[in-house]
Design a protein around this motif. Structure first.
Motif, PDB file in Angstrom:
ATOM      1  N   GLU A 188      -9.416   0.104  -1.118  1.00 32.45           N
ATOM      2  CA  GLU A 188      -9.830   0.687   0.131  1.00 32.45           C
ATOM      3  C   GLU A 188      -8.902   1.293   1.057  1.00 32.45           C
ATOM      4  OE1 GLU A 188      -8.637  -2.946   3.225  1.00 32.45           O
ATOM      5  OE2 GLU A 188     -10.193  -3.518   1.531  1.00 32.45           O
ATOM      6  N   HIS A 189      -7.464   1.544   0.524  1.00 34.52           N
ATOM      7  CA  HIS A 189      -6.538   2.344   1.087  1.00 34.52           C
ATOM      8  C   HIS A 189      -6.287   3.727   0.148  1.00 34.52           C
ATOM      9  CE1 HIS A 189      -5.678  -0.997   3.967  1.00 34.52           C
ATOM     10  NE2 HIS A 189      -5.543  -1.634   3.048  1.00 34.52           N
ATOM     11  N   HIS A 190      -6.413   3.587  -0.915  1.00 33.41           N
ATOM     12  CA  HIS A 190      -6.347   4.944  -1.745  1.00 33.41           C
ATOM     13  C   HIS A 190      -7.281   5.133  -2.540  1.00 33.41           C
ATOM     14  CE1 HIS A 190      -1.919   4.460  -0.753  1.00 33.41           C
ATOM     15  NE2 HIS A 190      -2.126   3.343  -0.983  1.00 33.41           N
ATOM     16  N   PRO A 191      -7.781   6.276  -2.386  1.00 31.71           N
ATOM     17  CA  PRO A 191      -9.203   6.752  -3.452  1.00 31.71           C
ATOM     18  C   PRO A 191      -8.444   7.422  -4.710  1.00 31.71           C
ATOM     19  CG  PRO A 191      -8.579   8.723  -1.733  1.00 31.71           C
ATOM     20  CD  PRO A 191      -7.557   7.511  -1.526  1.00 31.71           C
ATOM     21  N   HIS A 231       0.852  -1.208  -0.072  1.00 30.03           N
ATOM     22  CA  HIS A 231       0.014   0.008   0.102  1.00 30.03           C
ATOM     23  C   HIS A 231       0.908   1.163   0.099  1.00 30.03           C
ATOM     24  CE1 HIS A 231      -2.977  -2.750   0.948  1.00 30.03           C
ATOM     25  NE2 HIS A 231      -2.523  -3.137   2.142  1.00 30.03           N
ATOM     26  N   SER A 232       2.128   1.106  -0.277  1.00 30.73           N
ATOM     27  CA  SER A 232       3.122   2.357  -0.389  1.00 30.73           C
ATOM     28  C   SER A 232       2.599   3.020  -1.933  1.00 30.73           C
ATOM     29  CB  SER A 232       4.480   2.101  -0.554  1.00 30.73           C
ATOM     30  OG  SER A 232       4.848   1.061  -1.526  1.00 30.73           O
ATOM     31  N   ALA A 233       2.999   4.311  -2.012  1.00 29.37           N
ATOM     32  CA  ALA A 233       2.876   5.081  -3.327  1.00 29.37           C
ATOM     33  C   ALA A 233       4.135   6.103  -3.257  1.00 29.37           C
ATOM     34  CB  ALA A 233       1.497   6.094  -2.968  1.00 29.37           C
TER      35      ALA A 233
END
Length: 582
Positions: free
Chosen positions: A436-439, A389-391
């Motif tokens: 669910e973690h990033h819109p 879930h990293s960006a």
């Protein structure tokens, strides 16, 4: 038989004879005019039982009564004037109508004729009255129609003349301004540059081909316009002279394309060189400049082609379709519109090359960005999703043939990037995803040379996400959603059936829609600009984009080209199992 208080063939009382004598005198006086038929009134004459007429003389009376121009007698009685028409009634040449000229009818609408006869409207002869009314009405209608036709014709001719005259007057003023630019500003600056005070090439670049434009208008177009307007009363024509000279207006493309660069050079050298600045200020202070700056005068050629186009459209709008000048005006308008479009196209091409050069400097020589076939579409900052879930921050550059995903790198010389991924637009798919973690996430898939690559990206907002999804609409072939994946139209949510609501695919976004929602056609770039059926949302978005590009507003830019307008189109978020279908 008694009519109106008198008995035919019986003697009249003394008052009746007095009144009769008065009217006879009036009639004799009126009938003495050569324009009226002579008549006489006789009472007490026996009536012929066979012929039904009296033995009194009626010289010309039958012809007179049936003529549309019946004699009119104006009698004055009791200080009022009356307009009277004679008619034979039971052997009496009485007055049929009595209309007050100098006053209203009194006594309940009855008219006093002196013969004790009631000539009120209720007792008038209906046939004669209706006939007169119909004749008068028909005559009035014809006069009004002829007058209206003359007024319309005069009005149309006047408007056409005003348009042509406006073109001539503005052309005179325009040639005067071209003379100011070419023979005053450019000539003086060139003369000073010859002294070595500033480069001659700077002057040439600023004024571009203004000398050729001035020569064309002053020696060719304006003289011909003067000649045509001098012959307007004999041969009112404008379209033929404009059709003859319209092809030469394409020379404006060079001037328009270099206009921005000319303005920048003018600003720089006005600040840098005192002799350059002094020459310009000296000319601007003269009365011939009208207290306007050089920049203002240089803008005039840029605005001239749209002015021609506007006047010709107005001229064609008022010119009758069967006029011999109509075809000439239409052809000249087409050529001038093409010249204006050519100028706008040159502007867009110049802007595109300028942007490609900027990107080339930011990327270095890693990619063949400066290829003339490349067309910049959009750029912007974005996040790329990675494991756990990293960006990571990325910067996208979208062209007509490729998408570059780059990472920022530090540089003292300005913003610089390193290309990490290149995906060909041909065969590329773009779709919304849920996380669910990033819109605001979407996925881009395609080929990098021979390898299949997929990028999971996160936009900064919902609008930014939609803009990235829609910006490739029509430029790459979509992957269709399978028919068995949906049971309702993806636009209007109506259920499909085998009889009245079949399934159709939008050729732009790949959605499954009903026939009502796919009854629109537009050209698609990925299909060689052929016309294809698309859904209503895609049609609206693609039409809006085409109109903006036609007006010279450029492509949907990213951060450096201005924010992209919201396009009225929505591609549904796909449920699990449908990824990669759009």
């Amino acid at each position: 038989m008694k009519r109106h208080g008198l008995m035919a063939g019986s003697p009249c009382s003394l008052p009746d004879l007095i009144h009769l004598e008065e009217n006879q005198s009036v009639l004799r006086s009126a009938n003495s005019s050569p324009t009226h038929t002579n008549t006489s009134i006789s009472l007490g004459q026996p009536r012929d039982p066979d012929s039904g007429s009296t033995h009194s003389s009626h010289t010309g009376m039958d012809a007179h009564r049936h003529s549309p121009d019946r004699a009119v007698v104006v009698a004055r009685r009791e200080g009022r004037a009356r307009e009277i028409s004679p008619i034979n009634m039971n052997g009496l040449d009485l007055m049929r109508d009595a209309v007050l000229v100098n006053g209203p009818v009194e006594d309940g609408g009855k008219v006093d004729t002196g013969l004790n006869v009631d000539l009120s409207p209720s007792h008038r002869t209906e046939a004669g009255t209706e006939e007169a009314k119909l004749q008068e009405s028909s005559t009035d209608e014809k006069k009004m129609k002829r007058g209206s036709e003359v007024r319309v014709q005069d009005s149309t001719e006047q408007k056409l003349y005003k348009i042509a005259n406006e073109l001539l007057l503005t052309e005179r003023a325009y040639v005067a301004r071209l003379h100011l630019l070419d023979q005053v500003f450019c000539a003086r600056l060139t003369q000073e540059a010859g002294k070595g005070l500033f480069p001659v090439d700077v002057v040439r670049t600023i004024f571009s081909n203004i000398s050729s434009i001035h020569t064309f208008h002053s020696q060719f177009l304006l003289p011909d316009l003067e000649t045509h307007m001098g012959q307007w009363s004999v041969s009112p024509r404008l379209g033929d002279v404009m059709q003859q000279h319209a092809p030469f207006l394409r020379m404006y493309a060079e001037y328009v394309m270099s206009f921005d660069h000319a303005m920048e050079l003018l600003r720089v050298w006005t600040e840098r060189s005192a002799p350059f600045r002094n020459v310009i200020q000296d000319i601007q202070s003269q009365e011939v400049c009208g207290s306007l700056t050089l920049q203002h005068h240089m803008l005039e050629p840029v605005q001239r082609l749209p002015r021609y186009e506007m006047l010709l459209r107005d001229y064609l709008k008022r010119l009758p379709d069967d006029d011999s000048d109509h075809s000439h005006a239409e052809k000249s308008l087409q050529v001038i519109s093409m010249a204006a479009t050519h100028s706008n196209s040159a502007i867009r091409q110049s802007e595109n090359l300028k942007k490609l050069l900027e990107i080339y400097e930011m990327l270095g020589e890693e990619e063949d960005v400066m290829n003339p076939s490349n067309e910049f579409i959009r750029e912007g900052r974005i996040l790329m999703l990675a494991a756990r879930h990293s960006a990571m921050e990325r910067h996208l550059f979208l062209f007509n043939n490729m998408l570059l995903c780059c990472t920022p790198r530090f540089s003292l010389g300005g913003q610089r990037f390193t290309v990490r991924t290149r995906i060909d637009v041909e065969g590329m798919t773009v779709q919304r995803t849920t996380n669910e973690h990033h819109p605001h996430t979407f996925q881009v898939s395609g080929k990098e040379r021979t390898l299949e690559r997929t990028l999971d990206l996160q936009a900064s907002s919902e609008q930014d996400e939609e803009d990235w999804i829609k910006v490739t609409l029509g430029r790459r072939a979509p992957r269709w959603i399978r028919d068995n994946e949906v049971t309702l139209c993806m636009k209007c949510s109506e259920p499909f059936n085998a009889l009245t609501r079949w399934r159709h695919h939008c050729r732009a976004c790949g959605c499954v829609v009903c026939w009502k929602c796919s009854d629109n056609k537009v050209t698609l770039e990925y299909d060689g600009n052929k016309v294809n059926k698309v859904c209503l949302d895609c049609h609206s978005a693609l039409t809006l984009r085409a109109n903006r590009e036609e007006r010279g507003e450029g492509k949907e830019g990213g951060h450096s080209r201005g924010s992209t307008p919201h396009l009225p189109i929505s591609i549904p978020t796909l449920s699990p199992g449908c990824e990669g279908l759009v």
